[in-house]
Design an enzyme around this catalytic site. Sequence first.
Site, PDB file in Angstrom:
ATOM      1  CG  ASP B 162      -1.982  -1.067   1.208  1.00  0.00           C
ATOM      2  OD1 ASP B 162      -1.788  -2.078   0.493  1.00  0.00           O
ATOM      3  OD2 ASP B 162      -3.017  -0.909   1.885  1.00  0.00           O
ATOM      4  CE  LYS B 225      -5.200   1.996   2.400  1.00  0.00           C
ATOM      5  NZ  LYS B 225      -4.089   1.289   3.068  1.00  0.00           N
ATOM      6  CE  LYS B 261      -6.872  -1.254   2.653  1.00  0.00           C
ATOM      7  NZ  LYS B 261      -5.550  -1.795   2.990  1.00  0.00           N
TER       8      LYS B 261
END
Lengths: 487, 325
Positions: B162, B225, B261
């Site tokens: 991430d 995300k 996400k």
Amino acid sequence: MSDLTPLSSLSSLEYAPAPESRAVVTVQDAYGHFINGDFTNPASSEQFATINPATGEHLATVAQGSDADVDAAVAAARKAYEKVWSTLPGSERAKYLFRIARLIQERSRELAVLETLDNGKPIRETRDIDVPMAAAWFFYYAGWADKLDYAGFGPQPAALGVAGQVIPWNFPLLMAAWKIAPALAAGNTVVLKPAETTPLTALLLADIIRQAGVPDGVVNIVTGDGRTGAALVNHPGINKVAFTGSTEVGRIIQSAVAGSGKKLTLELGGKGANIVFADAPIDETIEGIIDGIFFNQGHVCCAGSRLLVQESIHDDVIERLLRRVEQLRVGDPLDKNTDVGAINSAAQLAKIAELTEAGVLEGATRFSSSCALPSAGFFFPPTVFTGVEQTHRIAREEIFGPVLSVLTFRTPEEAVAKANNTTFGLAAGIWSEKGSRTLWMAERLRAGVIWANTYNKFDPTSPFGGVRESGFGREGGRHGLEAYLNV
Amino acid sequence: MTSVAAHGRPELPATTSRPVRIGSEHDLRSTLGGLSGVDAVGLEARAAKLGTRSLKQDTKRAAIDLAITMVDLTTLEGADTTGKVRALCTKAMRPDASDPSVPPVAAVCVYPDLVDVAVRTLGTSGVNIASVATAFPSGRASLAIKLADVREAVAAGATEIDMVIDRGAFLSGNIGKVFDEIVAVKEACGAAHLKVILETGELVTYDNVRRASWIAMLAGADFIKTSTGKVGVNATIPVTLLMLEAVRDFALETGAVIGVKAAGGIRTTKDALKYLVVVNETAGSRWLSPDFFRFGASSLLNDLLMQRTKQATGSYVRADRFSGD
């Protein structure tokens, strides 16, 4: 790409039925008129049934208002006007309006379920729009009742007297609120006739008005069909006629009222143009097009029933729009997840089907949602016509159903010309990120209401009404008071 | 009832499937310039409307289980310990110690230095190991350091990275730098999946979120995300809806399916179900899978477990019946 489709499939998250309980409301077997503060035995024995358009189920029997019933209601309203209502200070009238507003909120579930049963519109809309807005209308005009001196009509503007009000079936409770709240705030008393297919929420509102302790005769409700409406608007004892409904009936009322000295406001049909420029915020525009035409099954006088799309983005808009139409959930109006409910009556369904056939015969391309329709009740699939020409009936006549006609344009001038090429003039929408052009357009569109980057937005503070064959007079806002004052 | 059959349905216009090639900053600017604007009022109204969907019975049960499998169970604190990460991993594999029918979550998400602890605890369980790299959460480090951070996490066994984008570069208009960094990080990831954190709370406008989403997708993100969870505004339903529109449009344009996400601030089952409705009705059912939608959350899992038990037994149990992590 094929593995992406269908994008709209709910197969992995198929919503289980989520019905609102109908036990929250008690529907009586039969209803009389609400005259002089009480439900009365009708003068004539003639009755008619009101049904649930989503199932065909019989809901209740309602009285057909006779001339004698209308006489009694007008007499009660006159007496209440002279003896009570016109003698009260504005702050006292406001007190009753605030009470009605609060009671609508308290009894909102009852009203929402009953409206859905009688009208066929989805519970999501009655719960989130019709009922809260009806309450908001009473709250708003309650605030005006003691401030009429400051409304811009000179000092101490006088009430008119008794108002005769005839309302349609598409927003039964909300239209009753739109009519009753400003009339009472301005100091008038009223006789209201709800539409014959949707009388029940007006009768529940009568119960609320009684519960609020409103003096007898200030609000009277007489049910019936067009004959009752004619008896009311032609009655010599009323000072004001307010009508919302079809242009055809509006025309008859206007000639009947001519020369009688009665003040008249008409809110009639429409063929709203929803205009989409190439620089529009596309995803929100698609939602706006959907809301513009499929909100309330398209039973909306200001519906955006003509979509004018700039030619350069036509294919992209249609692709996105049809994908979205396929997603609409059509079915049981009491289910909280239903987007599009039932058509209000067999007659209206026949009219929609007839005009849709005409669209096909005239050469437009039809797309209808492949959604499964319930086997009982009156339902019509959300439908989009592409390749529509200005000469087609589906581009000129008000369909009053979930049917959208798509036309194209190339320049802002052409958009204005096409949007104004109608006998109506109620509402239009403009979708663009360019504010200067939106204002340029708004100045040139002949319509009472222009929405920018939104559609079908209503608020009690904002005047609503049309020009040309869409009627005259305004409802809502300070302007809405003028219709009920001697100015 | 008059039966009205749907007929004469035209074929939907064929979508042109052409890969978007970004050979220069000019290409990137012209691609972003072609994106539609976002109307904030309309977007938020749509999100609110979808929030009124009502999930009942089997739908609710299935949605709760689906949400559990989409959780990236996260701990990203300076005070994290090896013990806490081991506990988190145990919970990830078997969220409810007393109920083996509860599915495992998608991944655990930890800082790079704790990846090896997670690797040892999770073993071959199939639960993924996500690690925040690239000088998380601010991203304020040189590219060399960011890449080293990524390589270290991958070498330690992270299967998902991430990363954060350089918000300073994005907001100052240096979108080429943002793009190049993502490309470089993607390369450093090797086989690991790359989630690109836009930190939407710092991008502020919806137009920025749409542009940043496209930069990330064009540069090779496997997921986009919303947030780090470390700033004032984290995942919101409107922002997630907007990002789902971006991945839907990108898939229609290129054929590539990118995941989304939503991270930070999602604590209740009620909220999680709203997100699933938004996924379903915006991008479509293809995204209703942990391969394409994730929740970055810590406290959400216990609420999902509590509601799952409520659905199964008809009554709520005490919150402390579920382990803390």
